[in-house]
Design a protein around this motif. Structure first.
Motif, PDB file in Angstrom:
ATOM      1  N   ALA A 231      37.086  21.752   1.482  1.00  0.00           N
ATOM      2  CA  ALA A 231      37.005  20.497   0.750  1.00  0.00           C
ATOM      3  C   ALA A 231      35.638  20.396   0.086  1.00  0.00           C
ATOM      4  O   ALA A 231      35.206  19.315  -0.302  1.00  0.00           O
ATOM      5  CB  ALA A 231      37.223  19.317   1.699  1.00  0.00           C
ATOM      6  N   GLU A 232      34.952  21.526  -0.013  1.00  0.00           N
ATOM      7  CA  GLU A 232      33.637  21.580  -0.639  1.00  0.00           C
ATOM      8  C   GLU A 232      33.806  21.586  -2.163  1.00  0.00           C
ATOM      9  O   GLU A 232      34.408  22.504  -2.725  1.00  0.00           O
ATOM     10  CB  GLU A 232      32.896  22.847  -0.203  1.00  0.00           C
ATOM     11  N   PRO A 233      33.314  20.552  -2.861  1.00  0.00           N
ATOM     12  CA  PRO A 233      33.531  20.458  -4.309  1.00  0.00           C
ATOM     13  C   PRO A 233      33.079  21.687  -5.090  1.00  0.00           C
ATOM     14  O   PRO A 233      33.754  22.113  -6.033  1.00  0.00           O
ATOM     15  CB  PRO A 233      32.726  19.218  -4.710  1.00  0.00           C
ATOM     16  N   SER A 234      31.950  22.291  -4.707  1.00  0.00           N
ATOM     17  CA  SER A 234      31.452  23.447  -5.463  1.00  0.00           C
ATOM     18  C   SER A 234      32.386  24.644  -5.323  1.00  0.00           C
ATOM     19  O   SER A 234      32.590  25.407  -6.284  1.00  0.00           O
ATOM     20  CB  SER A 234      30.044  23.825  -4.988  1.00  0.00           C
ATOM     21  N   HIS A 235      32.989  24.822  -4.140  1.00  0.00           N
ATOM     22  CA  HIS A 235      33.935  25.924  -3.942  1.00  0.00           C
ATOM     23  C   HIS A 235      35.196  25.710  -4.773  1.00  0.00           C
ATOM     24  O   HIS A 235      35.702  26.631  -5.414  1.00  0.00           O
ATOM     25  CB  HIS A 235      34.331  26.029  -2.462  1.00  0.00           C
ATOM     26  N   VAL A 236      35.685  24.470  -4.739  1.00  0.00           N
ATOM     27  CA  VAL A 236      36.900  24.144  -5.496  1.00  0.00           C
ATOM     28  C   VAL A 236      36.642  24.310  -6.985  1.00  0.00           C
ATOM     29  O   VAL A 236      37.482  24.839  -7.730  1.00  0.00           O
ATOM     30  CB  VAL A 236      37.354  22.714  -5.175  1.00  0.00           C
ATOM     31  N   ASP A 237      35.480  23.865  -7.431  1.00  0.00           N
ATOM     32  CA  ASP A 237      35.123  23.972  -8.847  1.00  0.00           C
ATOM     33  C   ASP A 237      35.084  25.442  -9.286  1.00  0.00           C
ATOM     34  O   ASP A 237      35.608  25.795 -10.346  1.00  0.00           O
ATOM     35  CB  ASP A 237      33.766  23.313  -9.090  1.00  0.00           C
ATOM     36  N   ALA A 238      34.492  26.298  -8.453  1.00  0.00           N
ATOM     37  CA  ALA A 238      34.425  27.726  -8.789  1.00  0.00           C
ATOM     38  C   ALA A 238      35.812  28.348  -8.878  1.00  0.00           C
ATOM     39  O   ALA A 238      36.096  29.162  -9.765  1.00  0.00           O
ATOM     40  CB  ALA A 238      33.588  28.463  -7.738  1.00  0.00           C
ATOM     41  N   LEU A 239      36.703  27.939  -7.991  1.00  0.00           N
ATOM     42  CA  LEU A 239      38.061  28.488  -7.984  1.00  0.00           C
ATOM     43  C   LEU A 239      38.854  28.037  -9.196  1.00  0.00           C
ATOM     44  O   LEU A 239      39.470  28.849  -9.905  1.00  0.00           O
ATOM     45  CB  LEU A 239      38.786  28.070  -6.706  1.00  0.00           C
ATOM     46  N   LEU A 240      38.850  26.739  -9.468  1.00  0.00           N
ATOM     47  CA  LEU A 240      39.698  26.201 -10.532  1.00  0.00           C
ATOM     48  C   LEU A 240      39.182  26.549 -11.925  1.00  0.00           C
ATOM     49  O   LEU A 240      39.950  26.516 -12.890  1.00  0.00           O
ATOM     50  CB  LEU A 240      39.828  24.682 -10.376  1.00  0.00           C
TER      51      LEU A 240
END
Length: 410
Positions: A90-99
């Motif tokens: 649920a880490e925003p930076s991880h999700v941002d990198a993926l999407l």
């Protein structure tokens, strides 16, 4: 006879040895996974892994369970089932990198449960096919086209209010609003995507409505039970659910096929020489697909059916969830409800019974805030999955090894 018994015993021993060796290999690969030590693990039991914890997961408690696990293990943690390692974040930076990655487009294997119904539609397709269909479908979301369907939204919403009116009882009895909203959403999505209304709100017992309900409920349960995802295990472990899903999908495919043929005949009549053009008819998604071509060839009936079914599945379920949670939150926050009521009443004045038009939404900023906050607190799609095919660089972990690794966002 003895030789036959010895041969059978030998074959059985070899089979068991291979199975044990395979399970040990899975366990070792899981224990040596490079993510271990970088993020917490929800279970240290090999092979069984998180399967035991998932017994308490249900379609209606997903938000609460995700929040509970984030509180226990942090924003990023790993889980494993039968040797497959999954990272949940649920880490925003991880999700941002993926999407934002143009390479990580391969969907998680959990999406495979949808293939029987949605085929190779936009949700499940990959690569060039995904890009091609996305290019065809994107224009149907243009504001000028969406504006045409506000009349449909208004008509079905008015019917929903009429059906809820007898249940008000002065606000003293709690009502499960989800089924009512679901029928209204189904009427809206079928009319906008296919150009026909199934009249779900007026005939909740129709075959199509019951098929949608049966298939979506079965799929929701399968998503919570990893052992039900493979088709063979699904058929063996839950035969009644398998039959219900197959019967529902067959009904929905027959319905969609008949509508496709009806709309195709309608378009042919409209394009025939000397035929008047119906200027007041709305352009449904199905019409766009029937007119579309790929490499100079029209789309096949299966391609069209897959895309229409994808829209019905995604649009019906997500819209129902979003509206239901929004109304639930308003019921729990009287001050917000009162302020929203005042804004709507102030804008419409004495014309509360008139039809809603597209320009009304720009004059209702607080309504926009309420909807956005409800979507933030209870997103209609609480999780999405990707199976990484290359390394993905993120901020706090230098790189995440791919092959047997999935990334979920919620």
């Amino acid at each position: 006879m003895d030789s036959e018994n010895m041969l059978m015993a030998l074959l059985l021993t070899m089979a068991l040895t291979l199975i044990v060796a395979w399970l040990l290999q899975l366990a070792l690969r899981e224990m040596r996974h490079p993510l271990r030590g970088f993020v917490p693990s929800v279970s240290r039991v090999p092979l069984v892994g998180a399967a035991w914890q998932m017994r308490s997961f249900q379609p209606d408690n997903l938000h609460e369970k995700f929040a509970e696990y984030v509180e226990r293990f942090g924003r990023s943690f790993m889980a494993s089932v039968c040797g497959q390692v999954i990272m949940v974040t649920a880490e925003p930076s991880h999700v941002d990198a993926l999407l934002h990655s143009q390479k990580q487009l391969r969907k998680s294997s959990i999406y495979g449960a949808l293939r029987g119904w949605l085929g190779n539609g936009l949700l499940l397709s990959q690569g060039e096919q995904w890009h091609g269909m996305r290019k065809i479908i994107t224009p149907t979301f243009h504001f000028s086209i969406l504006e045409e369907f506000v009349e449909v939204f208004d008509k079905q919403s008015q019917l929903l209010v009429e059906r809820l009116q007898p249940l008000s009882n002065g606000g003293m009895v709690a009502i499960n609003i989800y089924p009512y909203v679901g029928l209204a959403a189904l009427d809206i999505i079928t009319e906008t995507a296919m150009g026909v209304c199934v009249n779900a709100q007026l005939d909740a017992d129709s075959a199509v409505v019951q098929a949608v309900k049966a298939v979506t409920n079965t799929l929701a349960t399968r998503f919570m039970r990893p052992h039900l995802l493979p088709p063979l295990l699904f058929r063996l472990c839950w035969p009644s659910g398998f039959r219900k899903q197959q019967e529902g999908i067959k009904c929905l495919h027959l319905f969609t096929n008949s509508i496709i043929e009806q709309r195709r005949q309608l378009l042919r009549r409209e394009n025939a020489p000397g035929e008047p053009v119906a200027r007041d008819r709305r352009n449904a998604l199905l019409d766009t697909l029937l007119r579309a071509t790929v490499d100079g060839q029209p789309l096949t009936d299966k391609q069209i059916r897959d895309e229409v079914n994808t829209f019905i599945f995604e649009g019906h379920d997500t819209t129902t969830s979003a509206i239901s949670f929004c109304l639930y939150l308003l019921s729990r926050h009287a001050a917000v409800q009162e302020r929203l009521f005042d804004e709507v009443k102030g804008h419409f004045g004495r014309e509360l019974d008139r039809c809603v038009v597209y320009s009304d939404f720009a004059a209702l900023p607080f309504l926009n805030c309420v909807v956005r906050e409800a979507l933030r607190l209870y997103p209609p799609i609480p999780a999405l999955g990707r199976c990484l095919e290359t390394d993905l660089a993120v901020e706090t972990i230098s790189c995440l090894q791919c092959k047997r690794y999935r990334l979920f966002r919620f």
